[in-house]
Each structure stands twice: as structure tokens, then as C-alpha cells.
Enzyme design. Structure first.
Site, PDB file in Angstrom:
ATOM      1  N   HIS A 187     -16.854   2.976  24.182  1.00  0.00           N
ATOM      2  CA  HIS A 187     -16.607   4.329  23.685  1.00  0.00           C
ATOM      3  C   HIS A 187     -17.533   4.651  22.519  1.00  0.00           C
ATOM      4  O   HIS A 187     -18.103   5.748  22.455  1.00  0.00           O
ATOM      5  CB  HIS A 187     -15.146   4.469  23.237  1.00  0.00           C
ATOM      6  N   HIS A 204     -10.561  -1.521  18.835  1.00  0.00           N
ATOM      7  CA  HIS A 204     -11.618  -2.518  18.644  1.00  0.00           C
ATOM      8  C   HIS A 204     -11.670  -3.019  17.196  1.00  0.00           C
ATOM      9  O   HIS A 204     -11.017  -2.485  16.305  1.00  0.00           O
ATOM     10  CB  HIS A 204     -12.980  -1.954  19.049  1.00  0.00           C
TER      11      HIS A 204
END
EC number: 3.6.1.-
Length: 262
Positions: free
Chosen positions: A155, A214
């Protein structure tokens, strides 16, 4: 149509500015670092946006390159043909989308391979009970396991690359002037609004990734790949003659730039 034109006017006044192209890469990098530090030091409470099944993530981010490709295709074609009237030049500029597709494909393949070769299969998300019989992520998940490897943030990469690419291509609007009676006016105005809102979605979801998903190193590498993909094309290669080239500019503007460089 009047409301659409007002939106397009506002977006022209924001995203088309040279300052946006100059500072957006730095703003993305800084916000990624700030969001990551916030996530590590003072995590935000869970919200709708922290759920991977939220509408923006499922229907936009997961197919971010498809959205970017499908909206930039007619935008580049119409604006470049309007300015040059040369089909050959239009096709050359459209090849930027092929280059972007190649960058997207190669980078995501690299990320997938890195996660594969650095990962192992476990019985639980707490990384308990390594299951060495499962040697791939697909096999591990298929057997109800949990794969853990170095998962570079796709992303962070793709949203960075897409947002910067759209802003670069929208720079052509400095030269595109159409009145309401022009046959391309409605189409270009609609595309400007669509691309503008898409850019805001990409930046917003990039920020959400920074604060919710993340770890820092995974987002650093993802953002770095996105920045390198943008700079390697628009900052280096597209300045050369043997390339898809940058969005067309008027001769007077080119003259001013040449004078400035001297």
C-alpha cells in the site's frame, strides 16, 4: 455541470501547482515516518479505517493501479491530443501507463518473493509452533497456518507511486484551456474532478496505512520503492528523448525554463 466545473476549478488551483509536485514526495515521506512513530509510541484506537474490510480499502486501494490506469488513460489521451493534435505523440505519452504497469508488476513480485524467502509458517499469529512442512504462504494459509515474513508495504508503495503520477500528469492543465462550447470540455472537466478525488483518496489511505498497518521498516521500504518509481521515470528517464516524455508544455514556457536553467 456548474458544480462539476467549480470542483475542477478548485482542484486545478491545488493539485496543478508546481509546489505540490515539488513538495508532495517530501510530505508523503514525512507523514509516513510521523504516522509510523505514532503507531509505535501511542497507537490509535481501532476504528472503521483500521479494518481491512473498509470500503475504501476493498474497492479502491486493493485495485489502486486499475483505478489510476483507467482514469489516466482518457485524461492523457484527450489533453495531449487537444494540445498537439498528433496521434503519434499521444501514443508515446500513453506508454507511460505501460511503464507504470511494469513498475507495479515488478515491485509487487519483488515484495512477494522477499516475503516468501524470509518467511515461515506458524500455528498461530503469536508465531508459536513453526510448521516446516509448509514452504509457501499459499500452502500455509490453505492449511490454516499463519505466514510470517518481511512483508514490505504494498500500500505504501502503490499509493505513493499513483498519487505522484497523477499529480505529474495533471501538470498539463497549465496548458489546457477549453470553454464550455468545446467538444472536450465536459470530458476533461469530469476527468479532472475524478482524478483529483482519487488523489485525495490515495493520500488519505496512505496516512491510514502509516498509523494503522505494518511496522516502520516495512513502510519505509514500500514508500522508498514508490518514490524511486516516480523519480526514476518523471525525474530522470522521461527527461530524455528516448522515453514517453513529460506532459506537453507551450513553447513559451519551455523558453522560460531554458532561460532559467542558463
Amino acid at each position: 455541470m456548474e458544480h462539476l466545473e467549480r470542483c475542477a476549478w478548485v482542484l486545478r488551483g491545488t493539485l496543478v501547482r508546481s509546489a505540490v509536485r515539488k513538495y508532495l514526495p517530501w510530505a508523503l515521506a514525512a507523514s509516513m515516518l510521523a504516522g509510523s512513530l505514532l503507531k509505535e509510541l501511542s497507537p490509535l484506537p481501532e476504528s472503521y479505517l483500521s479494518n481491512k474490510r473498509n470500503v475504501l480499502n476493498v474497492y479502491f486501494v486493493k485495485v489502486a493501479w486499475a483505478w489510476t490506469f483507467c482514469l489516466l488513460l482518457p485524461f492523457i489521451a484527450l489533453t495531449n491530443y487537444h494540445l498537439t493534435g498528433k496521434a503519434g505523440l499521444v501514443l508515446r505519452r500513453l506508454s507511460t501507463l505501460l511503464v507504470g504497469t511494469a513498475i507495479w508488476y515488478v515491485c509487487t513480485a519483488i515484495f512477494s518473493n522477499i516475503e516468501h524467502y524470509t518467511g515461515s509458517c506458524y500455528q498461530s499469529p503469536a508465531l508459536e509452533g513453526e510448521r516446516k512442512e509448509h514452504q509457501s504462504k499459499q500452502q500455509c494459509h490453505g492449511e490454516g497456518g499463519f505466514w510470517h515474513g518481511f512483508d514490505i508495504s504494498g500500500h505504501s508503495f502503490l499509493l505513493t507511486f499513483c498519487a505522484l503520477m497523477i499529480v505529474e500528469e495533471m501538470a498539463v492543465l497549465h496548458e489546457v484551456k477549453t470553454d464550455r462550447n468545446h467538444c472536450l470540455h465536459a470530458a476533461i472537466t469530469t476527468l479532472v474532478v475524478a482524478l483529483g478525488f482519487l488523489t485525495f483518496i490515495w493520500v488519505w489511505m496512505f496516512l491510514c496505512t502509516a498509523v494503522y498497518f505494518h511496522n516502520l521498516s516495512q513502510k519505509v521500504f514500500g514508500t522508498l520503492f514508490g518514490l524511486l518509481g516516480w523519480y526514476g521515470t518523471y525525474g530522470c528517464w522521461y527527461l530524455k528523448s528516448f522515453s514517453p516524455g513529460l506532459p506537453p508544455q507551450s513553447s513559451s514556457l519551455n523558453l522560460k525554463q531554458d532561460t532559467y536553467k542558463k
